[in-house]
Enzyme design. Sequence first.
Site, short mmCIF file in Angstrom:
data_model
loop_
_atom_site.label_atom_id
_atom_site.label_comp_id
_atom_site.label_asym_id
_atom_site.label_seq_id
_atom_site.Cartn_x
_atom_site.Cartn_y
_atom_site.Cartn_z
N LYS A 166 -13.98 -55.51 -76.60
CA LYS A 166 -15.18 -56.28 -76.22
C LYS A 166 -15.40 -57.46 -77.17
CE LYS A 166 -16.13 -53.94 -72.52
NZ LYS A 166 -15.96 -54.56 -71.18
N TYR B 206 -12.16 -49.66 -78.70
CA TYR B 206 -12.94 -50.13 -77.54
C TYR B 206 -13.75 -51.37 -77.94
CZ TYR B 206 -16.71 -50.55 -74.13
OH TYR B 206 -17.61 -51.05 -73.21
N SER C 175 -15.76 -49.25 -57.94
CA SER C 175 -15.74 -47.87 -57.45
C SER C 175 -16.97 -47.09 -57.91
CB SER C 175 -14.48 -47.15 -57.93
OG SER C 175 -14.54 -46.91 -59.32
N THR D 84 -23.47 -44.48 -66.28
CA THR D 84 -22.43 -44.72 -65.27
C THR D 84 -21.32 -43.70 -65.52
OG1 THR D 84 -21.19 -46.19 -66.74
CG2 THR D 84 -22.89 -47.23 -65.37
N SER E 93 -19.17 -57.80 -71.02
CA SER E 93 -18.80 -57.38 -72.37
C SER E 93 -19.58 -56.11 -72.67
CB SER E 93 -19.10 -58.51 -73.36
OG SER E 93 -18.87 -58.10 -74.69
#
Length: 287
Positions: free
Chosen positions: A159, A155, A21, A190, A141
């Site tokens: 990863k 978080y 998306s 992003t 990753s």
Amino acid sequence: MRDTDAMRATSLDPVLITGCSSGIGKAAADLLVKAGHTVYATARRPETLADLEEAGARVMALDVTSEESMTAAVQRIETEHGRVGTLVNNAGYGEYGTVEEADLDKVRTMFETNVFGLARMTQLVLPGMRRAGRGRIINISSMGGRITFPVGGYYHATKHAVEAISDALRSEVRGFGIDVVVVEPGITRTGFEDTVHASVANGAGAQPDSPYATLIAQNVQNTSSGYSNPLLAVGPESVARTILKAVEADRPKTRYLLTPAAKALVAARTLGGDRVWDTLVKQQFKH
Ligand code: NAP
């Protein structure tokens, strides 16, 4: 594309990408389509994929936390092509907060996407790849799979899990002709940054009396200055180019670590050990 590359690429098509998306997934789908690949670009909200469809991608709804959705997506590709040639496990996001204060329900939800979604997608495509005797799994990753900053611990844990799963998988499936590649982006402009800020604002950052208030404010500041620094941050097209390389390489690298800053941080962590790393972090996070 050269002829031999085209033949190779075709044999590893179709490419299924999760999380298209926005950001890295969208840029990668776009670049792969332009390079002539058959691409299935997927997202939870398929209406976000209209531009990719127009560019030539096949688009599909896919939520990596839904068994039904994942199974349907892989089945459709297997019906149309026999098997998934290349899976790019890209869907993921950052739920930030300190270890003590983060909401563990939200952390579990992040693990469902970043780790178990990736794991289940992998399980679903592997039988078809094994039958074909070929395949490639590219796991997105992060430099955060090799280093850890405060407030991002959970978080980073997702990863680090992706790194471990990828290492195990690489050895498990090598004999079946399947490559496993890890792509480790550094700071990339992003939707990721906004998601991180929102998770902090709605969680630990919303508690002004938190004993970690200074640390959290420092994290917000570091995140903003990192993403707005053109010397540290790259655009998603840069990561997309590396994904294209990983898709098309005859013998892909096991890991692609991106950006000079990320390489420097991982080197400092690896070569310097805990004390050097803690000193470096202390300079960045006054607390
Ligand atoms: P982004 O623009 O926020 O994109 C994240 C994508 O993941 C979106 O398409 C999002 O879809 C999707 N997603 C989230 N939950 C999902 C689910 N349950 N099922 C399917 N899709 C889901 O951020 P990005 O930077 O491109 O992130 C892509 C990958 O790069 C992530 O794995 C991230 O951890 C990794 N990464 C990013 C950076 C960075 O600095 N940007 C650095 C290192 C690694 P919705 O629109 O539906 O939410």
